[in-house]
Design an enzyme around this catalytic site. Sequence first.
Site, PDB file in Angstrom:
ATOM      1  N   MET A 261       0.794  -1.227   0.000  1.00 36.80           N
ATOM      2  CA  MET A 261       0.000   0.000   0.000  1.00 36.80           C
ATOM      3  C   MET A 261       0.835   1.290   0.000  1.00 36.80           C
ATOM      4  O   MET A 261       0.290   2.390   0.032  1.00 36.80           O
ATOM      5  CB  MET A 261      -0.973  -0.008   1.182  1.00 36.80           C
ATOM      6  CG  MET A 261      -2.041  -1.053   1.035  1.00 36.80           C
ATOM      7  SD  MET A 261      -3.026  -0.746  -0.457  1.00 36.80           S
ATOM      8  CE  MET A 261      -3.478  -2.401  -0.918  1.00 36.80           C
TER       9      MET A 261
ATOM     10  N   SER B  84      -8.758   3.979  15.153  1.00 33.38           N
ATOM     11  CA  SER B  84      -8.198   3.646  16.451  1.00 33.38           C
ATOM     12  C   SER B  84      -8.602   4.719  17.442  1.00 33.38           C
ATOM     13  O   SER B  84      -8.963   5.833  17.048  1.00 33.38           O
ATOM     14  CB  SER B  84      -6.678   3.611  16.292  1.00 33.38           C
ATOM     15  OG  SER B  84      -6.044   3.757  17.530  1.00 33.38           O
TER      16      SER B  84
ATOM     17  N   TYR C 229       1.179   8.342  13.577  1.00 32.73           N
ATOM     18  CA  TYR C 229       0.119   7.329  13.472  1.00 32.73           C
ATOM     19  C   TYR C 229      -1.219   7.959  13.884  1.00 32.73           C
ATOM     20  O   TYR C 229      -2.226   7.820  13.184  1.00 32.73           O
ATOM     21  CB  TYR C 229       0.468   6.141  14.376  1.00 32.73           C
ATOM     22  CG  TYR C 229      -0.624   5.108  14.506  1.00 32.73           C
ATOM     23  CD1 TYR C 229      -0.871   4.193  13.494  1.00 32.73           C
ATOM     24  CD2 TYR C 229      -1.413   5.056  15.663  1.00 32.73           C
ATOM     25  CE1 TYR C 229      -1.876   3.248  13.621  1.00 32.73           C
ATOM     26  CE2 TYR C 229      -2.417   4.105  15.797  1.00 32.73           C
ATOM     27  CZ  TYR C 229      -2.644   3.211  14.775  1.00 32.73           C
ATOM     28  OH  TYR C 229      -3.644   2.284  14.901  1.00 32.73           O
TER      29      TYR C 229
ATOM     30  N   LYS D 115      -4.703   8.640  11.611  1.00 33.33           N
ATOM     31  CA  LYS D 115      -6.043   8.178  11.990  1.00 33.33           C
ATOM     32  C   LYS D 115      -7.023   9.362  12.106  1.00 33.33           C
ATOM     33  O   LYS D 115      -8.193   9.223  11.746  1.00 33.33           O
ATOM     34  CB  LYS D 115      -5.974   7.385  13.295  1.00 33.33           C
ATOM     35  CG  LYS D 115      -5.212   6.054  13.178  1.00 33.33           C
ATOM     36  CD  LYS D 115      -5.844   5.133  12.124  1.00 33.33           C
ATOM     37  CE  LYS D 115      -5.372   3.694  12.222  1.00 33.33           C
ATOM     38  NZ  LYS D 115      -5.928   2.859  11.134  1.00 33.33           N
TER      39      LYS D 115
END
Length: 294
Positions: free
Chosen positions: A89, A169, A182, A186
Amino acid sequence: MWKKILAMVIGVLIGYWLIDDFNPDIIKGKRIVITGASTGIGEQMAYHFAKMGANILVTARREHALQQVVGRCKEINPNGQYYYISADMLNMSSTYSVINEAKDKLGGIDYLVLNHIIVIPMGVWQGTVENLTLMDKIIDVNFKAYVHLASHAIPYLQESQGHIIVVSSLSGKLAQPFTAVYSASKFALDGFFSGLRQEFLMKRCNISITLCIIGFVGTENSIRGLRNFGQDYLIENVQPAKPEDAAMAIIKGGAQRAREIHFPYMGTRLVTLFRDFFPDTIESINRFFYRLNS
Ligand SMILES: *[C@@H]1O[C@H](CO)[C@@H](O)[C@H](O)[C@H]1NC(C)=O
Ligand SMILES: *[C@@H]1O[C@H](CO)[C@@H](O)[C@H](O)[C@H]1NC(C)=O
Ligand SMILES: *[C@@H]1O[C@H](CO)[C@@H](O)[C@H](O)[C@H]1NC(C)=O
Protein backbone atom coordinates in the site's frame (compact mmCIF):
# COMPACT_ATOMS: atom_id res chain seq x y z
CA MET A 1 -27.36 16.09 40.19
CA TRP A 2 -24.07 14.35 39.32
CA LYS A 3 -25.45 11.03 40.45
CA LYS A 4 -28.40 11.48 38.10
CA ILE A 5 -26.19 12.36 35.16
CA LEU A 6 -23.88 9.44 35.90
CA ALA A 7 -26.83 7.05 36.16
CA MET A 8 -28.13 8.36 32.84
CA VAL A 9 -24.77 7.94 31.10
CA ILE A 10 -24.35 4.41 32.45
CA GLY A 11 -27.93 3.58 31.48
CA VAL A 12 -27.37 4.72 27.91
CA LEU A 13 -24.08 2.83 27.70
CA ILE A 14 -25.57 -0.41 28.99
CA GLY A 15 -28.64 -0.02 26.78
CA TYR A 16 -26.42 0.42 23.77
CA TRP A 17 -24.55 -2.70 24.67
CA LEU A 18 -27.62 -4.87 24.95
CA ILE A 19 -29.11 -3.88 21.62
CA ASP A 20 -27.82 -6.45 19.19
CA ASP A 21 -30.10 -7.12 16.28
CA PHE A 22 -27.36 -8.31 13.97
CA ASN A 23 -28.37 -11.19 11.74
CA PRO A 24 -25.31 -12.95 10.21
CA ASP A 25 -27.49 -14.26 7.35
CA ILE A 26 -27.38 -10.85 5.67
CA ILE A 27 -23.67 -11.44 4.98
CA LYS A 28 -24.30 -14.63 3.00
CA GLY A 29 -23.08 -14.33 -0.58
CA LYS A 30 -21.76 -10.79 -0.05
CA ARG A 31 -18.55 -9.76 -1.80
CA ILE A 32 -15.94 -8.57 0.68
CA VAL A 33 -12.54 -6.93 0.21
CA ILE A 34 -10.31 -6.79 3.31
CA THR A 35 -6.96 -5.03 3.41
CA GLY A 36 -4.30 -5.86 5.99
CA ALA A 37 -5.84 -9.32 6.18
CA SER A 38 -2.70 -11.42 6.74
CA THR A 39 -2.72 -10.99 10.51
CA GLY A 40 -4.48 -9.52 13.52
CA ILE A 41 -7.99 -8.08 13.30
CA GLY A 42 -8.08 -8.21 9.48
CA GLU A 43 -7.30 -11.93 9.48
CA GLN A 44 -10.03 -12.57 12.09
CA MET A 45 -12.54 -10.60 10.03
CA ALA A 46 -11.83 -12.92 7.08
CA TYR A 47 -12.67 -15.96 9.23
CA HIS A 48 -15.90 -14.42 10.57
CA PHE A 49 -16.99 -13.39 7.06
CA ALA A 50 -16.16 -16.87 5.74
CA LYS A 51 -18.25 -18.49 8.45
CA MET A 52 -21.16 -16.21 7.52
CA GLY A 53 -20.98 -17.38 3.91
CA ALA A 54 -19.33 -14.41 2.21
CA ASN A 55 -17.01 -14.43 -0.82
CA ILE A 56 -13.76 -12.74 0.04
CA LEU A 57 -10.69 -11.10 -1.47
CA VAL A 58 -7.93 -10.61 1.10
CA THR A 59 -4.89 -8.45 0.55
CA ALA A 60 -1.66 -7.60 2.36
CA ARG A 61 2.00 -7.69 1.40
CA ARG A 62 2.98 -11.22 2.39
CA GLU A 63 1.77 -13.76 -0.15
CA HIS A 64 2.51 -16.80 1.98
CA ALA A 65 0.48 -15.47 4.92
CA LEU A 66 -2.42 -14.66 2.58
CA GLN A 67 -2.37 -18.21 1.19
CA GLN A 68 -2.68 -19.50 4.74
CA VAL A 69 -5.61 -17.18 5.49
CA VAL A 70 -7.40 -18.35 2.33
CA GLY A 71 -6.70 -21.98 3.28
CA ARG A 72 -8.19 -21.46 6.73
CA CYS A 73 -11.27 -19.77 5.22
CA LYS A 74 -11.80 -22.87 3.04
CA GLU A 75 -11.61 -25.07 6.13
CA ILE A 76 -14.13 -22.89 7.95
CA ASN A 77 -16.57 -22.83 5.06
CA PRO A 78 -15.82 -24.83 1.88
CA ASN A 79 -18.77 -23.24 0.04
CA GLY A 80 -17.30 -19.74 -0.20
CA GLN A 81 -14.99 -18.31 -2.84
CA TYR A 82 -11.74 -16.93 -1.47
CA TYR A 83 -9.02 -15.05 -3.28
CA TYR A 84 -5.90 -13.15 -2.34
CA ILE A 85 -3.75 -10.52 -3.99
CA SER A 86 -0.43 -9.48 -2.59
CA ALA A 87 -0.06 -5.68 -2.69
CA ASP A 88 2.06 -3.02 -1.03
CA MET A 89 0.00 0.00 0.00
CA LEU A 90 3.02 2.29 -0.25
CA ASN A 91 2.52 2.01 -4.00
CA MET A 92 -0.71 3.77 -4.95
CA SER A 93 -0.98 1.92 -8.25
CA SER A 94 -1.48 -1.28 -6.29
CA THR A 95 -4.73 0.17 -4.91
CA TYR A 96 -6.04 -0.06 -8.51
CA SER A 97 -4.85 -3.65 -8.77
CA VAL A 98 -6.76 -4.62 -5.61
CA ILE A 99 -10.06 -3.10 -6.74
CA ASN A 100 -9.66 -4.50 -10.28
CA GLU A 101 -9.02 -7.93 -8.82
CA ALA A 102 -12.24 -7.62 -6.80
CA LYS A 103 -14.15 -6.74 -9.97
CA ASP A 104 -12.62 -9.67 -11.91
CA LYS A 105 -12.85 -12.33 -9.22
CA LEU A 106 -15.89 -11.34 -7.14
CA GLY A 107 -17.80 -9.46 -9.84
CA GLY A 108 -18.21 -6.39 -7.64
CA ILE A 109 -17.91 -5.22 -4.04
CA ASP A 110 -20.45 -5.10 -1.21
CA TYR A 111 -18.05 -4.39 1.63
CA LEU A 112 -14.73 -2.57 1.35
CA VAL A 113 -12.95 -3.11 4.67
CA LEU A 114 -9.98 -0.76 4.98
CA ASN A 115 -7.86 -2.12 7.77
CA HIS A 116 -4.14 -2.16 6.85
CA ILE A 117 -1.47 -0.09 8.58
CA ILE A 118 2.26 0.21 8.18
CA VAL A 119 3.92 -1.37 11.21
CA ILE A 120 6.32 1.18 12.68
CA PRO A 121 8.30 1.22 15.91
CA MET A 122 7.05 3.60 18.59
CA GLY A 123 9.38 6.47 19.35
CA VAL A 124 9.88 9.98 20.63
CA TRP A 125 9.43 12.63 17.93
CA GLN A 126 12.78 14.35 17.48
CA GLY A 127 12.25 16.02 14.15
CA THR A 128 15.12 14.13 12.54
CA VAL A 129 15.35 13.36 8.82
CA GLU A 130 14.53 9.76 9.71
CA ASN A 131 11.34 10.90 11.52
CA LEU A 132 10.26 13.07 8.61
CA THR A 133 10.91 10.38 6.02
CA LEU A 134 8.93 7.86 8.00
CA MET A 135 6.06 10.34 8.24
CA ASP A 136 5.62 10.24 4.45
CA LYS A 137 5.35 6.46 4.48
CA ILE A 138 2.87 6.43 7.36
CA ILE A 139 0.62 9.01 5.71
CA ASP A 140 0.82 7.18 2.35
CA VAL A 141 -0.07 3.77 3.74
CA ASN A 142 -2.41 4.63 6.61
CA PHE A 143 -4.24 7.51 4.95
CA LYS A 144 -3.70 8.05 1.22
CA ALA A 145 -4.08 4.38 0.29
CA TYR A 146 -7.45 4.34 2.10
CA VAL A 147 -8.66 7.28 0.04
CA HIS A 148 -7.35 5.73 -3.19
CA LEU A 149 -8.97 2.35 -2.51
CA ALA A 150 -12.31 3.93 -1.58
CA SER A 151 -12.20 6.16 -4.65
CA HIS A 152 -11.63 3.28 -7.09
CA ALA A 153 -14.33 1.23 -5.35
CA ILE A 154 -17.09 3.87 -5.36
CA PRO A 155 -18.65 2.82 -8.71
CA TYR A 156 -18.98 -0.79 -7.50
CA LEU A 157 -20.23 0.22 -4.06
CA GLN A 158 -22.79 2.51 -5.64
CA GLU A 159 -24.08 -0.36 -7.69
CA SER A 160 -24.35 -2.64 -4.64
CA GLN A 161 -25.48 0.08 -2.19
CA GLY A 162 -22.51 -1.18 -0.27
CA HIS A 163 -20.44 -0.42 2.75
CA ILE A 164 -17.08 1.19 3.45
CA ILE A 165 -15.62 0.15 6.77
CA VAL A 166 -12.69 2.25 7.97
CA VAL A 167 -10.75 0.66 10.80
CA SER A 168 -9.37 3.48 12.89
CA SER A 169 -8.20 3.65 16.45
CA LEU A 170 -8.68 5.42 19.73
CA SER A 171 -5.52 7.25 18.57
CA GLY A 172 -7.73 8.80 15.89
CA LYS A 173 -9.87 10.49 18.56
CA LEU A 174 -7.36 10.99 21.36
CA ALA A 175 -3.78 11.39 20.17
CA GLN A 176 -1.24 9.11 21.85
CA PRO A 177 2.38 9.79 22.81
CA PHE A 178 5.16 8.00 20.88
CA THR A 179 2.87 7.46 17.89
CA ALA A 180 2.12 11.05 16.95
CA VAL A 181 2.15 10.50 13.18
CA TYR A 182 0.12 7.33 13.47
CA SER A 183 -2.44 9.36 15.46
CA ALA A 184 -2.34 12.05 12.78
CA SER A 185 -3.02 9.48 10.04
CA LYS A 186 -6.04 8.18 11.99
CA PHE A 187 -7.39 11.71 12.60
CA ALA A 188 -7.02 12.27 8.86
CA LEU A 189 -9.23 9.25 8.15
CA ASP A 190 -11.93 10.72 10.39
CA GLY A 191 -11.65 14.05 8.55
CA PHE A 192 -11.81 12.62 5.06
CA PHE A 193 -14.44 9.94 5.55
CA SER A 194 -16.71 12.15 7.69
CA GLY A 195 -16.65 14.70 4.87
CA LEU A 196 -17.28 12.05 2.24
CA ARG A 197 -20.18 10.61 4.26
CA GLN A 198 -21.92 13.98 4.15
CA GLU A 199 -21.45 14.25 0.40
CA PHE A 200 -22.97 10.79 -0.01
CA LEU A 201 -25.99 11.85 2.07
CA MET A 202 -26.41 15.05 0.06
CA LYS A 203 -26.20 13.12 -3.21
CA ARG A 204 -28.50 10.39 -1.86
CA CYS A 205 -25.73 7.96 -2.64
CA ASN A 206 -26.49 4.95 -0.50
CA ILE A 207 -22.96 3.87 0.47
CA SER A 208 -22.52 3.64 4.23
CA ILE A 209 -19.27 4.65 5.91
CA THR A 210 -18.46 3.16 9.31
CA LEU A 211 -15.50 4.53 11.25
CA CYS A 212 -14.23 2.03 13.84
CA ILE A 213 -12.65 3.40 17.00
CA ILE A 214 -10.61 0.47 18.26
CA GLY A 215 -8.87 0.54 21.64
CA PHE A 216 -6.20 -1.78 22.98
CA VAL A 217 -6.44 -5.14 21.24
CA GLY A 218 -3.90 -7.87 21.87
CA THR A 219 -2.63 -8.43 18.34
CA GLU A 220 0.91 -9.69 17.89
CA ASN A 221 1.96 -6.42 16.30
CA SER A 222 0.56 -4.15 19.01
CA ILE A 223 2.00 -6.19 21.89
CA ARG A 224 5.40 -6.46 20.20
CA GLY A 225 5.43 -2.73 19.43
CA LEU A 226 4.72 -1.79 23.03
CA ARG A 227 7.21 -4.28 24.41
CA ASN A 228 10.02 -3.18 22.10
CA PHE A 229 9.50 0.37 23.32
CA GLY A 230 9.58 -0.65 26.98
CA GLN A 231 5.86 -0.11 27.67
CA ASP A 232 5.55 -3.17 29.89
CA TYR A 233 3.59 -1.17 32.44
CA LEU A 234 0.75 -0.70 29.95
CA ILE A 235 0.82 -4.33 28.83
CA GLU A 236 0.66 -5.53 32.43
CA ASN A 237 -2.07 -3.13 33.57
CA VAL A 238 -4.48 -2.87 30.68
CA GLN A 239 -6.29 -6.03 29.70
CA PRO A 240 -6.15 -6.25 25.89
CA ALA A 241 -9.31 -7.23 24.02
CA LYS A 242 -9.28 -10.25 21.72
CA PRO A 243 -8.70 -9.64 17.98
CA GLU A 244 -11.61 -11.94 17.07
CA ASP A 245 -14.00 -9.91 19.24
CA ALA A 246 -12.80 -6.66 17.70
CA ALA A 247 -13.30 -8.21 14.25
CA MET A 248 -16.89 -9.18 15.07
CA ALA A 249 -17.73 -5.73 16.46
CA ILE A 250 -16.42 -4.15 13.26
CA ILE A 251 -18.44 -6.47 11.00
CA LYS A 252 -21.65 -5.85 12.96
CA GLY A 253 -21.20 -2.08 12.88
CA GLY A 254 -20.51 -2.11 9.15
CA ALA A 255 -23.48 -4.37 8.37
CA GLN A 256 -25.77 -2.13 10.43
CA ARG A 257 -24.50 0.95 8.60
CA ALA A 258 -23.41 2.53 11.89
CA ARG A 259 -21.64 5.86 11.59
CA GLU A 260 -19.04 4.90 14.20
CA ILE A 261 -18.42 1.93 16.43
CA HIS A 262 -16.37 1.81 19.60
CA PHE A 263 -14.52 -1.27 20.76
CA PRO A 264 -13.96 -2.18 23.55
CA TYR A 265 -17.06 -0.10 24.05
CA MET A 266 -16.74 1.38 27.55
CA GLY A 267 -13.13 2.49 27.44
CA THR A 268 -13.14 4.01 23.98
CA ARG A 269 -16.63 5.56 24.23
CA LEU A 270 -16.04 7.27 27.58
CA VAL A 271 -12.74 8.70 26.37
CA THR A 272 -14.22 10.11 23.18
CA LEU A 273 -17.27 11.40 25.06
CA PHE A 274 -15.26 13.35 27.63
CA ARG A 275 -12.14 14.40 25.71
CA ASP A 276 -13.64 17.71 24.57
CA PHE A 277 -14.92 18.63 28.03
CA PHE A 278 -11.85 17.67 30.06
CA PRO A 279 -8.95 17.32 27.63
CA ASP A 280 -6.18 17.78 30.20
CA THR A 281 -7.69 15.27 32.61
CA ILE A 282 -8.37 12.67 29.94
CA GLU A 283 -4.87 13.06 28.51
CA SER A 284 -3.23 12.80 31.91
CA ILE A 285 -5.14 9.60 32.70
CA ASN A 286 -4.00 8.36 29.30
CA ARG A 287 -0.35 9.30 29.97
CA PHE A 288 -0.47 7.42 33.25
CA PHE A 289 -0.11 4.19 31.25
CA TYR A 290 2.98 5.24 29.28
CA ARG A 291 6.60 5.48 30.36
CA LEU A 292 9.22 7.76 28.86
CA ASN A 293 12.29 5.53 28.63
CA SER A 294 15.30 7.38 27.30
C1 LIG B 1 3.72 -0.41 -8.09
O1 LIG B 1 2.75 -1.39 -8.45
C2 LIG B 1 2.62 -1.60 -9.84
C3 LIG B 1 1.49 -2.60 -10.10
O2 LIG B 1 0.62 -2.73 -9.04
C4 LIG B 1 3.93 -2.13 -10.39
O3 LIG B 1 3.82 -2.30 -11.79
C5 LIG B 1 5.05 -1.15 -10.07
O4 LIG B 1 6.27 -1.70 -10.46
C6 LIG B 1 5.09 -0.86 -8.57
N1 LIG B 1 6.07 0.19 -8.31
C7 LIG B 1 7.02 0.06 -7.40
C8 LIG B 1 7.92 1.23 -7.21
O5 LIG B 1 7.17 -0.96 -6.75
C1 LIG C 1 13.01 9.83 15.39
O1 LIG C 1 14.34 9.63 15.00
C2 LIG C 1 15.21 9.20 16.02
C3 LIG C 1 16.61 9.06 15.46
O2 LIG C 1 16.76 9.57 14.21
C4 LIG C 1 14.75 7.88 16.58
O3 LIG C 1 15.57 7.50 17.66
C5 LIG C 1 13.31 8.02 17.06
O4 LIG C 1 12.84 6.75 17.48
C6 LIG C 1 12.45 8.51 15.92
N1 LIG C 1 11.07 8.73 16.39
C7 LIG C 1 10.02 8.23 15.76
C8 LIG C 1 8.69 8.60 16.30
O5 LIG C 1 10.11 7.50 14.80
C1 LIG D 1 -29.62 1.66 1.35
O1 LIG D 1 -29.31 0.33 0.97
C2 LIG D 1 -29.71 -0.66 1.88
C3 LIG D 1 -29.20 -1.99 1.36
O2 LIG D 1 -29.50 -2.15 0.01
C4 LIG D 1 -31.21 -0.62 2.07
O3 LIG D 1 -31.60 -1.57 3.03
C5 LIG D 1 -31.62 0.78 2.54
O4 LIG D 1 -33.02 0.86 2.62
C6 LIG D 1 -31.12 1.82 1.56
N1 LIG D 1 -31.41 3.14 2.07
C7 LIG D 1 -31.86 4.11 1.29
C8 LIG D 1 -32.10 5.43 1.96
O5 LIG D 1 -32.09 3.94 0.11
